[in-house]
Design an enzyme around this catalytic site. Structure first.
Site, PDB file in Angstrom:
ATOM      1  N   ALA A   1      35.952  23.567 -24.782  1.00 45.35           N
ATOM      2  CA  ALA A   1      35.894  22.330 -25.567  1.00 45.35           C
ATOM      3  C   ALA A   1      35.382  22.604 -26.970  1.00 45.35           C
ATOM      4  O   ALA A   1      34.576  23.522 -27.192  1.00 45.35           O
ATOM      5  CB  ALA A   1      34.992  21.312 -24.880  1.00 45.35           C
TER       6      ALA A   1
ATOM      7  N   LYS B   1      13.850  31.311 -35.752  1.00 47.78           N
ATOM      8  CA  LYS B   1      13.885  32.602 -35.064  1.00 47.78           C
ATOM      9  C   LYS B   1      12.474  33.118 -34.790  1.00 47.78           C
ATOM     10  O   LYS B   1      12.204  33.673 -33.715  1.00 47.78           O
ATOM     11  CB  LYS B   1      14.677  33.610 -35.902  1.00 47.78           C
ATOM     12  CG  LYS B   1      16.165  33.284 -36.001  1.00 47.78           C
ATOM     13  CD  LYS B   1      16.881  34.252 -36.928  1.00 47.78           C
ATOM     14  CE  LYS B   1      18.365  33.917 -37.024  1.00 47.78           C
ATOM     15  NZ  LYS B   1      19.082  34.797 -37.971  1.00 47.78           N
TER      16      LYS B   1
END
Length: 380
Positions: A63, A244
């Site tokens: 998708a 991060k």
């Protein structure tokens, strides 16, 4: 045992032996996102066709943000993009779990969602899928690199559903950073500090900047080459690096809130307030500040690098910061080339000389490989 009892037990024993020797059912996979990274995932799956690796996975749901293609028998990776284009089935996150759980697909097989998007809406579903026993593998930092509450919800959902969360590609595009931190702790090590170049785009910029060419021109070159986001402020602001660093810190056992990371953005206020359409013309606002910082570093024999740092105090106090630093030429993080990420880890066993991990920190190919490595690790 009587003859009658032996006769009754023989078929049962044979059934158990047959079940034990039966080939493992392929894991059912839903791929969300078919852009640069998702396309690379499909290409890697195509290359595995007919191999033992390919036989371990069945792609049943693909998708993008608009439409979905679903096939209970499995979508051939080389035809998945075409099937998606031709599909009139609207994309719905509500249908992902059902697509992986259809009756008739032998319900014992593992189920995996591969999130190759940068979608907040998809990240919000991670904990829900995990709680249902569906593994989630992602390169998206929103799940674990934003609020501490969401990070904890993901951990709790894994425990509740007996599922796994594959996050290797969220930092370092699959480099063994998170795995190394977790294995150090599993071996009894305490993490003392982490420092690193965590942005491939910013690594490229400061590996190439020589103080002669305007920094703005280099930013345009990096953007046109696809190293930065279409709006380079997304990279220059340091927000991506903050996420991060949060992921690394939490993996190291330091439960930081997002607001506990001090971020020194490279984007001056006059550039930050502009609409995206006005950014390109205003990029020269970067030039003088960066030229001055480069000149000061060069005078001292140092190099500019955009660094994320976590210092773990023995008293339980931790500091985390992200920003541009001037490093001595022989510093562990001063080297590198291209878009390389480079991370140094100090721990009980690496007190004086850190463990340094370096490699490509950006790129669709290495990110896709990191995602599928996690898939294979989780499905066994």
């Amino acid at each position: 045992m009587s003859a009658a009892a032996s006769a009754l037990s023989a078929p049962a024993s044979a059934a158990r032996i047959a079940a034990a020797n039966a080939p493992a059912l392929p894991a059912r996979v839903a791929l969300l996102g078919t852009g640069t990274v998702g396309g690379a995932v499909l290409a890697r799956l195509k290359a595995w066709h007919g191999t033992r690796l390919g036989e371990r996975l069945a792609l049943v749901h693909v998708a993008n943000s608009r439409r979905a293609a679903v096939d209970r028998a499995g979508l051939a990776p080389e035809r998945a993009a075409t099937a998606l284009t031709a599909s009139d089935r609207p994309s719905s996150l509500d249908e992902v779990a059902a697509a992986l759980s259809w009756e008739g697909l032998a319900g014992e097989g593992a189920r995996v969602v591969v999130d190759a998007t940068a979608s907040e809406a998809v990240a919000e579903r991670h904990a829900e899928w995990l709680a249902q026993g569906i593994h989630v593998v992602t390169a998206c930092k929103i799940g674990q690199g934003t609020s501490l509450a969401r990070w904890r919800a993901i951990r709790e959902a894994c425990a509740h559903g007996g599922s796994g969360y594959g996050d290797s590609a969220t930092v370092g595009a699959g480099l063994p950073l998170l795995r190394s931190l977790r294995e150090l702790q599993a071996g009894g090590d305490r993490i003392h500090a982490i420092a690193g170049v965590l942005s491939g785009s910013l690594a490229w910029l400061f590996n190439h900047y020589d103080g002669m060419r305007p920094f703005s021109a280099l930013v345009r070159q990096a953007r046109d080459a696809g190293y930065t986001e279409p709006d380079p402020r997304d990279d220059l602001s340091g927000e991506d690096v903050r996420r991060k660093l949060l992921i690394l810190a939490r993996a190291a056992g330091v439960a930081l809130e997002a607001g506990e990371v001090d971020v020194a953005s490279l984007v001056p206020p006059e550039l930050a307030i502009l609409s995206r359409d006005g950014v390109d013309a205003a990029l020269p606002a970067l030039d003088t500040p960066l030229r001055d910082r480069y000149a000061a570093a060069y005078k001292n024999g140092e190099k500019l690098r955009f660094i994320a740092r976590l210092d773990c105090g023995e008293d339980g106090r931790h500091t985390a910061r992200v920003g541009l630093e001037s490093l001595p030429g022989d510093h562990p993080l001063a080297g590198g080339a291209g878009t390389d990420n480079k991370v140094a880890i100090w721990s009980d066993r690496y007190r004086d000389q850190p463990l340094v991990i370096q490699g490509p920190g950006a790129g669709a190919g290495v990110t896709a490989a990191g995602l599928l490595d996690d898939v294979l690790r989780l499905v066994g």
